[in-house]
Design a protein around this motif. Sequence first.
Motif, PDB file in Angstrom:
ATOM      1  N   ARG C 278       0.850  -1.196   0.000  1.00 16.85           N
ATOM      2  CA  ARG C 278       0.000   0.000   0.000  1.00 16.85           C
ATOM      3  C   ARG C 278       0.879   1.238   0.000  1.00 16.85           C
ATOM      4  N   TYR C 279       0.390   2.243  -0.720  1.00 16.59           N
ATOM      5  CA  TYR C 279       0.982   3.569  -0.637  1.00 16.59           C
ATOM      6  C   TYR C 279      -0.083   4.484  -0.048  1.00 16.59           C
ATOM      7  N   ALA C 280       0.076   4.865   1.210  1.00 13.48           N
ATOM      8  CA  ALA C 280      -0.957   5.662   1.886  1.00 13.48           C
ATOM      9  C   ALA C 280      -1.137   6.998   1.188  1.00 13.48           C
ATOM     10  N   THR C 281      -0.021   7.605   0.838  1.00 13.24           N
ATOM     11  CA  THR C 281      -0.097   8.872   0.120  1.00 13.24           C
ATOM     12  C   THR C 281       1.177   9.055  -0.695  1.00 13.24           C
ATOM     13  N   GLY C 282       1.058   9.803  -1.766  1.00  9.24           N
ATOM     14  CA  GLY C 282       2.223  10.068  -2.604  1.00  9.24           C
ATOM     15  C   GLY C 282       2.013  11.338  -3.396  1.00  9.24           C
ATOM     16  N   ARG C 283       3.111  12.021  -3.701  1.00  2.00           N
ATOM     17  CA  ARG C 283       2.972  13.209  -4.554  1.00  2.00           C
ATOM     18  C   ARG C 283       4.286  13.548  -5.245  1.00  2.00           C
ATOM     19  N   HIS C 284       4.128  14.196  -6.388  1.00  2.00           N
ATOM     20  CA  HIS C 284       5.275  14.716  -7.130  1.00  2.00           C
ATOM     21  C   HIS C 284       5.509  16.135  -6.648  1.00  2.00           C
ATOM     22  N   THR C 285       6.661  16.385  -6.067  1.00  3.84           N
ATOM     23  CA  THR C 285       6.906  17.688  -5.453  1.00  3.84           C
ATOM     24  C   THR C 285       7.655  18.649  -6.363  1.00  3.84           C
ATOM     25  N   LYS C 333      19.721  20.562  -3.874  1.00  2.00           N
ATOM     26  CA  LYS C 333      18.970  19.304  -3.890  1.00  2.00           C
ATOM     27  C   LYS C 333      17.477  19.631  -3.949  1.00  2.00           C
ATOM     28  N   VAL C 334      16.786  19.053  -4.909  1.00  5.85           N
ATOM     29  CA  VAL C 334      15.365  19.343  -5.097  1.00  5.85           C
ATOM     30  C   VAL C 334      14.583  18.053  -4.923  1.00  5.85           C
ATOM     31  N   GLU C 335      13.681  18.015  -3.961  1.00  5.60           N
ATOM     32  CA  GLU C 335      12.849  16.821  -3.801  1.00  5.60           C
ATOM     33  C   GLU C 335      11.839  16.776  -4.932  1.00  5.60           C
ATOM     34  N   ILE C 336      11.738  15.597  -5.562  1.00  7.20           N
ATOM     35  CA  ILE C 336      10.802  15.482  -6.687  1.00  7.20           C
ATOM     36  C   ILE C 336       9.641  14.544  -6.393  1.00  7.20           C
ATOM     37  N   PHE C 337       9.768  13.732  -5.332  1.00  5.00           N
ATOM     38  CA  PHE C 337       8.753  12.690  -5.135  1.00  5.00           C
ATOM     39  C   PHE C 337       8.711  12.286  -3.664  1.00  5.00           C
ATOM     40  N   TYR C 338       7.523  12.005  -3.180  1.00  5.52           N
ATOM     41  CA  TYR C 338       7.318  11.578  -1.795  1.00  5.52           C
ATOM     42  C   TYR C 338       6.288  10.471  -1.795  1.00  5.52           C
ATOM     43  N   LEU C 339       6.607   9.341  -1.134  1.00  3.81           N
ATOM     44  CA  LEU C 339       5.671   8.207  -1.126  1.00  3.81           C
ATOM     45  C   LEU C 339       5.743   7.487   0.211  1.00  3.81           C
ATOM     46  N   GLU C 340       4.596   7.320   0.847  1.00  3.11           N
ATOM     47  CA  GLU C 340       4.528   6.493   2.062  1.00  3.11           C
ATOM     48  C   GLU C 340       4.232   5.073   1.605  1.00  3.11           C
ATOM     49  N   ARG C 341       5.174   4.202   1.857  1.00  8.80           N
ATOM     50  CA  ARG C 341       5.199   2.899   1.185  1.00  8.80           C
ATOM     51  C   ARG C 341       5.326   1.753   2.180  1.00  8.80           C
ATOM     52  N   GLU C 342       4.440   0.758   2.051  1.00  7.82           N
ATOM     53  CA  GLU C 342       4.456  -0.423   2.918  1.00  7.82           C
ATOM     54  C   GLU C 342       4.885  -1.634   2.079  1.00  7.82           C
ATOM     55  N   ILE C 343       5.937  -2.296   2.529  1.00  6.49           N
ATOM     56  CA  ILE C 343       6.540  -3.377   1.747  1.00  6.49           C
ATOM     57  C   ILE C 343       6.466  -4.690   2.521  1.00  6.49           C
ATOM     58  N   ALA C 344       6.065  -5.764   1.846  1.00  7.65           N
ATOM     59  CA  ALA C 344       6.026  -7.104   2.461  1.00  7.65           C
ATOM     60  C   ALA C 344       7.363  -7.800   2.187  1.00  7.65           C
ATOM     61  N   VAL C 345       8.153  -7.988   3.247  1.00  9.50           N
ATOM     62  CA  VAL C 345       9.531  -8.470   3.095  1.00  9.50           C
ATOM     63  C   VAL C 345       9.690  -9.850   3.748  1.00  9.50           C
ATOM     64  N   LYS C 346      10.458 -10.688   3.084  1.00 11.37           N
ATOM     65  CA  LYS C 346      10.708 -12.040   3.585  1.00 11.37           C
ATOM     66  C   LYS C 346      11.500 -11.991   4.897  1.00 11.37           C
ATOM     67  N   ARG C 347      11.202 -12.944   5.779  1.00 10.17           N
ATOM     68  CA  ARG C 347      12.002 -13.098   6.999  1.00 10.17           C
ATOM     69  C   ARG C 347      13.126 -14.102   6.736  1.00 10.17           C
ATOM     70  N   ARG C 348      14.305 -13.770   7.214  1.00 14.70           N
ATOM     71  CA  ARG C 348      15.451 -14.675   7.061  1.00 14.70           C
ATOM     72  C   ARG C 348      15.145 -16.034   7.686  1.00 14.70           C
ATOM     73  N   SER C 349      14.398 -15.997   8.792  1.00 11.32           N
ATOM     74  CA  SER C 349      14.081 -17.243   9.509  1.00 11.32           C
ATOM     75  C   SER C 349      13.387 -18.255   8.609  1.00 11.32           C
ATOM     76  N   HIS C 350      12.697 -17.795   7.597  1.00 10.13           N
ATOM     77  CA  HIS C 350      11.925 -18.694   6.743  1.00 10.13           C
ATOM     78  C   HIS C 350      12.553 -18.952   5.374  1.00 10.13           C
ATOM     79  N   TYR C 351      13.442 -18.063   4.960  1.00  7.06           N
ATOM     80  CA  TYR C 351      13.873 -18.144   3.562  1.00  7.06           C
ATOM     81  C   TYR C 351      15.386 -18.311   3.344  1.00  7.06           C
ATOM     82  N   ALA C 352      16.183 -18.099   4.368  1.00  7.39           N
ATOM     83  CA  ALA C 352      17.634 -18.126   4.102  1.00  7.39           C
ATOM     84  C   ALA C 352      18.380 -18.929   5.167  1.00  7.39           C
TER      85      ALA C 352
END
Lengths: 352, 352, 352
Positions: C278-285, C333-352
């Motif tokens: 999910r991206y709760a909010t995002g914008r091009h700044t 430095k010019v900010e061009i983009f802002y995104l609140e981002r939720e990522i589903a990441v693998k746990r080492r305990s299960h995959y490595a």
Amino acid sequence: MSRRPTKHGNFLEEFRPGEVFRHRRGKTLTEGLFAIFTDFSFTTNPLSKNVRYARAYGFDGLVAPPGLVMNMVFSQSVEDVSENGRANLEYIDMRFGVPVQVGDTIEAESLVLGVKASSRERDRGVVHVQTTGRNQDGRIVLTYQRKVQVWKGDLDAPVHEGEVPARDVAVSLELPPYEPGRGYRELAHLTSADTYYEDFHVGDVFEHSRGRVVTTDHVMLTGMLDNTSQVHCNQWMIDQQPDRFLGGQLIVYGGIPFYLCLGLSSPDVADNALGDLRYATGRHTAPVFAGDTVFATSEVRGLRDLSGRPDLGVLDTVLRGHKFARKGDEAEKVEIFYLEREIAVKRRSHYA
Amino acid sequence: MSRRPTKHGNFLEEFRPGEVFRHRRGKTLTEGLFAIFTDFSFTTNPLSKNVRYARAYGFDGLVAPPGLVMNMVFSQSVEDVSENGRANLEYIDMRFGVPVQVGDTIEAESLVLGVKASSRERDRGVVHVQTTGRNQDGRIVLTYQRKVQVWKGDLDAPVHEGEVPARDVAVSLELPPYEPGRGYRELAHLTSADTYYEDFHVGDVFEHSRGRVVTTDHVMLTGMLDNTSQVHCNQWMIDQQPDRFLGGQLIVYGGIPFYLCLGLSSPDVADNALGDLRYATGRHTAPVFAGDTVFATSEVRGLRDLSGRPDLGVLDTVLRGHKFARKGDEAEKVEIFYLEREIAVKRRSHYA
Amino acid sequence: MSRRPTKHGNFLEEFRPGEVFRHRRGKTLTEGLFAIFTDFSFTTNPLSKNVRYARAYGFDGLVAPPGLVMNMVFSQSVEDVSENGRANLEYIDMRFGVPVQVGDTIEAESLVLGVKASSRERDRGVVHVQTTGRNQDGRIVLTYQRKVQVWKGDLDAPVHEGEVPARDVAVSLELPPYEPGRGYRELAHLTSADTYYEDFHVGDVFEHSRGRVVTTDHVMLTGMLDNTSQVHCNQWMIDQQPDRFLGGQLIVYGGIPFYLCLGLSSPDVADNALGDLRYATGRHTAPVFAGDTVFATSEVRGLRDLSGRPDLGVLDTVLRGHKFARKGDEAEKVEIFYLEREIAVKRRSHYA
């Protein structure tokens, strides 16, 4: 908040002789990558153009040209080996194995054969690796050594100099068998009539007539290979320190002129090839920049039989690439690429 | 060492009336070529976008737009016919046959109908050919005549002037049958509601609202078609003799504005088409260069039934392309392309 | 002759709160679109590179990165919603559903949630839409709201101001189940060893090391998405009224820096992800133009379990994009983009 280190490839002081990198990602050859890369190179060999021809020759589908195989394997090694490279110095003993076809997944690994700090410049040194690419069945598609000049990250860090012996990687080009019943002659009009093995002589020199300008599309082409080296795509970095970088501008990734020279030579020496066997040695002798038009020449240095394949012969050639640079009112020819190249070419006696 | 001649296409003095070229290579339509070429053109017809829609209409998969079929066949003829062309003069009686789909392999041949030296300029002349493309089943996908101005290689060589009659190539657009049970209406929202056959009137003029700049990406697009003509990609050659070449810069391959004009017109006149039938005549009236923005207009000149297909009607249109050129402070509209185009369009009565 | 209106998208006065657009065309994800778009972004996640890895994780083939899913759905809405947009203001509550794979056909629709004229400028206003994309099985792949500033076509036309409530679109990321027998560990070398869920901490900041220049290839990339907005491709229009358009030059379509920032962050925070939630909010700044080099940073703001998936954890991050602009001798430095981002990441305990 705590600043975390980010992925940026290795610097000279991080390499250790004998170390093995199993490169990340891997790469499946989609029809998208295939079409863009194969066609940009101006290759004319119908094995890579015409699935009807490729199948008649015993392949399952379109066959990746040697330059695409080289680029797929090489680029996978960039993140670990040469993301912080200054210049690619030499390719050594590059040998092809199983042909690569659309849909294949290629994965690569590299063994560090040597690390050596520069005796004159303390900010760089040479890394020597042996890289091997395999397909989804674990079969080798390409193996080669290369030497690359790599920056140091920390000028004061010690460099782990040393050498280890190369592995003996037994691999040679595997081709579908010759089968007289396949009806090759019915498709003979799809290739040139005068580029069979019998048409070549030692000493023949071909100045390939076509040239192709490299535009800023090189940034996209390089990105499509997952080649992360910043000198090819990070304009801002170059602009900050133009003196540090060759030419003071984005440099075209070497795999592009490599592949383009192969393609430009294709109508004259490889239109009737079934594959490239080996590149004994190769090097980039000058950088290429967007706007340069690339040309190529081939010289036939030897002709010989290919063991077990009376239908084929081997052309030992030298492939050279060049561009032109202005020098006042004059145009100066600049060699950009040198490759000792062995090509497996069809004999007219068997195919036409 | 002996210098060998290299592939470079034919010059005027090498053509002979009645000669047939079976063009080399052939070309399989990969998803890579399809995606890049179809999408760059701004075509909106879902037959080339949406496989769900294409299958509902009886095709096996995505259907190549007419501009892609034209480009695939035309480009195969370049090496033999127009690699040394100065300008493409005219397309005549271009007719479509079996639709081309992703995965098809197209091969082409050309018959030389006429050769004529220029009466005013001894370094050029006109070659007139009839070119036909077939798919892997031997079925014709496109046939047309064209006239092209070709350079002489040797000013003193004799030109084999003459004419032979054109072959009678019987071909017309083949479409899957209309089947009322297919549920076309459930997909009607995927096309515009106001571009059915019933919506057009003789005299309608559409100034298509969209424009698209051609960037240096034209070099890559042209290369993807195996079009080897050097005026599109050899920057160095142009720079050596800018006076010899139209505009003194790389000229955009004509198939690109041809296709782009078709695409720009698509939302207004071909969004509900099932195919283009025929281009009676077409010509490039001015060259296009990187940086030009291309626009198009369509004029409806006739409306008629299509024999055997009560579900379709034919739009007889004229498609024109234009760009703007600065003339001091003024912008001058420059026509770049003219095409008499017949389109097979769905009737609302049957589909919506 | 009668001039007919042509397709050009909607202007502010044409929108009505509560109106639903079933967008035209739809889009099948070919290997061509996939390869170009995925690779240009510098994403490193092997789900989108290596079909062997994707299959081991339970997918049928290569998986579209979140940025490609976003671009496929968003671009379909452009013709109806924002072809006449001046600036994209905000993305709201963007949620992913069923993964998109090569060969899938995506179709989209948008509900107009609100229309509001600008109180200060009478030539523009804001349109608020809710857009949902579905695959060929009718399953949702993406849903989100966005606000876009749209030009008026006729300054004197009345604007249909108002708001309607958003639909409740229940969708969340669907992933193949975790199956211990699949042998994930044998492929663990294909991703980074230090980007599992356990490796992250609240407050971690990653300044992603790679940058990538955007060239004029943005015109082709945008066209490949069927994005018809003229500010990205109509050079002539911009040249006529440079004051009217941001920056007075072609503006890079926002989906490109959006996707590129996701890709640049990939090696550090999403190399071991199975998807974005999910991206709760995002914008091009700030706008991006050809020639700008894009960089990105990520900040970890939260870490949490994912219900029903003990093998995964959620990273709550903020992804920011930036470029540099010259200000005299200084680089700003010019900010061009802002995104609140939720990522589903693998746990080492299960995959490595």
